[in-house]
Design an enzyme around this catalytic site. Structure first.
Site, PDB file in Angstrom:
ATOM      1  N   ILE A   1       0.884  -1.278  -0.023  1.00 12.39           N
ATOM      2  CA  ILE A   1      -0.037  -0.172   0.065  1.00 12.39           C
ATOM      3  C   ILE A   1       0.854   1.337   0.160  1.00 12.39           C
ATOM      4  O   ILE A   1       0.771   2.146  -0.726  1.00 12.39           O
ATOM      5  CB  ILE A   1      -1.014   0.065   1.198  1.00 12.39           C
ATOM      6  CG1 ILE A   1      -2.019  -1.213   1.163  1.00 12.39           C
ATOM      7  CG2 ILE A   1      -1.651   1.279   1.333  1.00 12.39           C
ATOM      8  CD1 ILE A   1      -2.795  -1.210   2.345  1.00 12.39           C
TER       9      ILE A   1
ATOM     10  N   THR B   1      -5.059   5.283   6.965  1.00  2.00           N
ATOM     11  CA  THR B   1      -5.893   4.227   6.397  1.00  2.00           C
ATOM     12  C   THR B   1      -5.381   2.962   6.757  1.00  2.00           C
ATOM     13  O   THR B   1      -5.630   2.048   5.849  1.00  2.00           O
ATOM     14  CB  THR B   1      -5.965   4.532   4.856  1.00  2.00           C
ATOM     15  OG1 THR B   1      -4.389   4.450   4.183  1.00  2.00           O
ATOM     16  CG2 THR B   1      -6.582   5.765   4.568  1.00  2.00           C
ATOM     17  N   ALA B   2      -4.434   2.729   7.606  1.00  2.00           N
ATOM     18  CA  ALA B   2      -4.139   1.274   7.931  1.00  2.00           C
ATOM     19  C   ALA B   2      -4.954   0.811   8.835  1.00  2.00           C
ATOM     20  O   ALA B   2      -5.878  -0.040   8.089  1.00  2.00           O
ATOM     21  CB  ALA B   2      -2.435   1.257   8.469  1.00  2.00           C
ATOM     22  N   ARG B   3      -4.786   0.831  10.339  1.00  2.00           N
ATOM     23  CA  ARG B   3      -5.856   0.168  11.182  1.00  2.00           C
ATOM     24  C   ARG B   3      -5.789   1.061  12.355  1.00  2.00           C
ATOM     25  O   ARG B   3      -4.842   1.648  12.778  1.00  2.00           O
ATOM     26  CB  ARG B   3      -5.228  -1.073  11.629  1.00  2.00           C
ATOM     27  CG  ARG B   3      -5.314  -2.257  10.743  1.00  2.00           C
ATOM     28  CD  ARG B   3      -6.822  -2.769  10.058  1.00  2.00           C
ATOM     29  NE  ARG B   3      -7.562  -3.096  11.317  1.00  2.00           N
ATOM     30  CZ  ARG B   3      -7.441  -4.186  11.608  1.00  2.00           C
ATOM     31  NH1 ARG B   3      -6.846  -5.464  10.642  1.00  2.00           N
ATOM     32  NH2 ARG B   3      -8.101  -5.168  12.781  1.00  2.00           N
TER      33      ARG B   3
ATOM     34  N   ASP C   1      -9.485   6.516   7.786  1.00  2.00           N
ATOM     35  CA  ASP C   1     -10.409   5.468   7.380  1.00  2.00           C
ATOM     36  C   ASP C   1     -10.808   4.591   8.384  1.00  2.00           C
ATOM     37  O   ASP C   1     -11.615   3.710   7.899  1.00  2.00           O
ATOM     38  CB  ASP C   1      -9.867   5.135   5.782  1.00  2.00           C
ATOM     39  CG  ASP C   1     -10.852   4.028   5.268  1.00  2.00           C
ATOM     40  OD1 ASP C   1     -12.255   4.421   5.076  1.00  2.00           O
ATOM     41  OD2 ASP C   1     -10.471   3.048   4.839  1.00  2.00           O
TER      42      ASP C   1
ATOM     43  N   GLU D   1     -13.105  -1.552  16.583  1.00  2.00           N
ATOM     44  CA  GLU D   1     -14.312  -1.780  15.453  1.00  2.00           C
ATOM     45  C   GLU D   1     -15.073  -2.911  15.725  1.00  2.00           C
ATOM     46  O   GLU D   1     -14.663  -3.878  16.034  1.00  2.00           O
ATOM     47  CB  GLU D   1     -13.634  -1.776  14.104  1.00  2.00           C
ATOM     48  CG  GLU D   1     -14.432  -1.534  12.991  1.00  2.00           C
ATOM     49  CD  GLU D   1     -13.756  -1.602  11.607  1.00  2.00           C
ATOM     50  OE1 GLU D   1     -14.168  -1.285  10.485  1.00  2.00           O
ATOM     51  OE2 GLU D   1     -12.524  -1.706  11.386  1.00  2.00           O
TER      52      GLU D   1
ATOM     53  N   HIS E   1     -13.960   3.052   6.964  1.00  2.00           N
ATOM     54  CA  HIS E   1     -13.210   1.960   6.714  1.00  2.00           C
ATOM     55  C   HIS E   1     -13.565   1.260   5.380  1.00  2.00           C
ATOM     56  O   HIS E   1     -13.727   0.046   5.367  1.00  2.00           O
ATOM     57  CB  HIS E   1     -13.123   0.895   7.704  1.00  2.00           C
ATOM     58  CG  HIS E   1     -12.101   0.128   7.918  1.00  2.00           C
ATOM     59  ND1 HIS E   1     -11.693  -0.954   8.882  1.00  2.00           N
ATOM     60  CD2 HIS E   1     -10.982  -0.040   7.206  1.00  2.00           C
ATOM     61  CE1 HIS E   1     -10.379  -1.451   8.749  1.00  2.00           C
ATOM     62  NE2 HIS E   1     -10.120  -0.868   7.630  1.00  2.00           N
ATOM     63  N   ILE E   2     -13.606   2.304   4.474  1.00  2.00           N
ATOM     64  CA  ILE E   2     -13.992   1.682   2.935  1.00  2.00           C
ATOM     65  C   ILE E   2     -12.880   1.638   2.286  1.00  2.00           C
ATOM     66  O   ILE E   2     -13.062   1.461   0.946  1.00  2.00           O
ATOM     67  CB  ILE E   2     -15.157   2.310   2.506  1.00  2.00           C
ATOM     68  CG1 ILE E   2     -14.927   3.768   2.386  1.00  2.00           C
ATOM     69  CG2 ILE E   2     -16.326   2.009   3.245  1.00  2.00           C
ATOM     70  CD1 ILE E   2     -15.876   4.554   1.727  1.00  2.00           C
ATOM     71  N   GLY E   3     -11.903   2.012   2.730  1.00  2.00           N
ATOM     72  CA  GLY E   3     -10.534   2.320   1.533  1.00  2.00           C
ATOM     73  C   GLY E   3     -10.120   1.196   0.900  1.00  2.00           C
ATOM     74  O   GLY E   3      -9.882   1.175  -0.414  1.00  2.00           O
TER      75      GLY E   3
END
Length: 329
Positions: A159, A238-240, A264, A269, A293-295
């Site tokens: 990524i 955009t990782a976690r 993201d 979660e 979280h849709i990346g």
């Protein structure tokens, strides 16, 4: 051969490959809200389990599915799977390494641009009838182009590499940090320069996170991390969500340290209503963009992911090793 999907039934059907193996293979689907006993009941005769990346798969469930030979994460992350229990039972655990790189990289660049151009607060101001006032304010206080930025990528796997590639036409200075430096040839190919973590935080005014969740990376974005960043820098994750200390991020926003934050993903979660990043004062809310979280959840990703899941199941059916094994078997 039987496959159990712990997933969204609509998604399983929509992205199922049209191959002879799929046509002749038995499978079942339970939702991600299924209990451990429901999973065991549905999977007691399963050879393969495919599980949503946010759904835990525990030792209890693994040990009660005696035919199991493969556990496959639907995503890149696999930290919710008890990989040690699987290894002890001789069960492969595999993930979707690299399959979502393009999708997440696009989301990363989107968040960078949206923050630099004040996209969300700008839209809100136009709706409220304040277009000219907002335009005048932003022109006076600064609207930045990506080519004015120094972007720091922390983590440089699939990524991070794809983000660097997508950034090339925008022409910012791009730096990266990872445990093992790339060769000069690789750095030139991605138009990136290496910095230590401390130097990267001090040098770059956009910091973008691209590391997996491990014991070492959990909460790595803590108070010290944010204090070491430049003043008025932008933070992108955009990782976690688990790599960020939520309270430390709130504090960094409240102190004025950060110019903007693009996320993201949040932890835990599913995101709960009491998450502190959802209860910021109005002025700080204007600095934050949070997507659900849709990346990595594009149709392109799911086509690639389902192709790999079914292909790995075929490998198992034929007595072959699957690819992307993450638990050391």
């Amino acid at each position: 051969m039987k496959i159990l999907f712990i997933s969204d039934p609509v998604r399983v059907e929509k992205y199922k490959p049209k191959t002879e193996f799929v046509k002749h293979t038995d499978y079942a689907v339970v939702g991600i809200d299924a209990s451990a006993d429901e999973i065991i009941a549905a999977g007691k005769d399963a050879d393969v389990v495919v599980v949503d990346a946010i759904k835990p798969l525990t030792r209890y469930e693994i040990e009660h599915m005696p035919k199991l030979k493969l556990i496959h994460s639907e995503g890149v992350a696999y930290n919710k799977i008890d990989t040690q229990a699987a290894k002890e039972q001789g069960i492969y655990v595999c993930n979707q390494k690299g399959a979502n790189a393009v999708a997440v990289a696009e989301q990363t660049v989107l968040l960078m641009l949206a923050l630099l151009r004040h996209l969300i607060p700008g839209y809100d101001s136009v709706k409220a009838g304040h277009q000219i006032e907002t335009k005048m304010y932003l022109m006076s206080h600064g609207i930045y182009e990506l080519n004015e930025m120094k972007v720091g990528l922390i983590g440089f796997g699939h990524i991070g590499q794809e983000v660097a590639r997508l950034l090339q036409p925008f022409a910012p200075e791009v730096y990266y940090y990872k445990r093992h430096r790339l060769s000069e040839e690789q750095e030139n190919a991605y138009s990136v320069s290496y910095l230590s973590l401390d130097e990267l935080l001090k040098t770059c005014n956009i910091i973008s996170m691209h590391v997996p969740v491990t014991a070492k990376t959990t909460n790595m974005c803590n108070q010290t991390f944010f204090e070491n960043m430049q003043d008025n820098a932008y933070f992108i994750n955009t990782a976690r969500g688990e790599i960020v200390d939520n309270q430390a991020l709130v504090q960094a926003l409240g102190s004025g340290k950060l110019a903007g934050v693009g996320l993201d993903t949040l932890a835990p979660e599913p995101v709960q209503k009491d998450n502190p990043l959802l209860h910021l004062p109005i002025d700080l809310q204007q600095k934050v963009i949070i997507s659900p979280h849709i990346g990595g959840c594009t149709s392109g990703f799911f086509h690639r992911a389902n192709q790999l899941e079914w292909e790995n199941a075929r490998h198992i059916a034929q007595g072959e090793r699957p690819v992307n094994i993450v638990n050391g078997l």
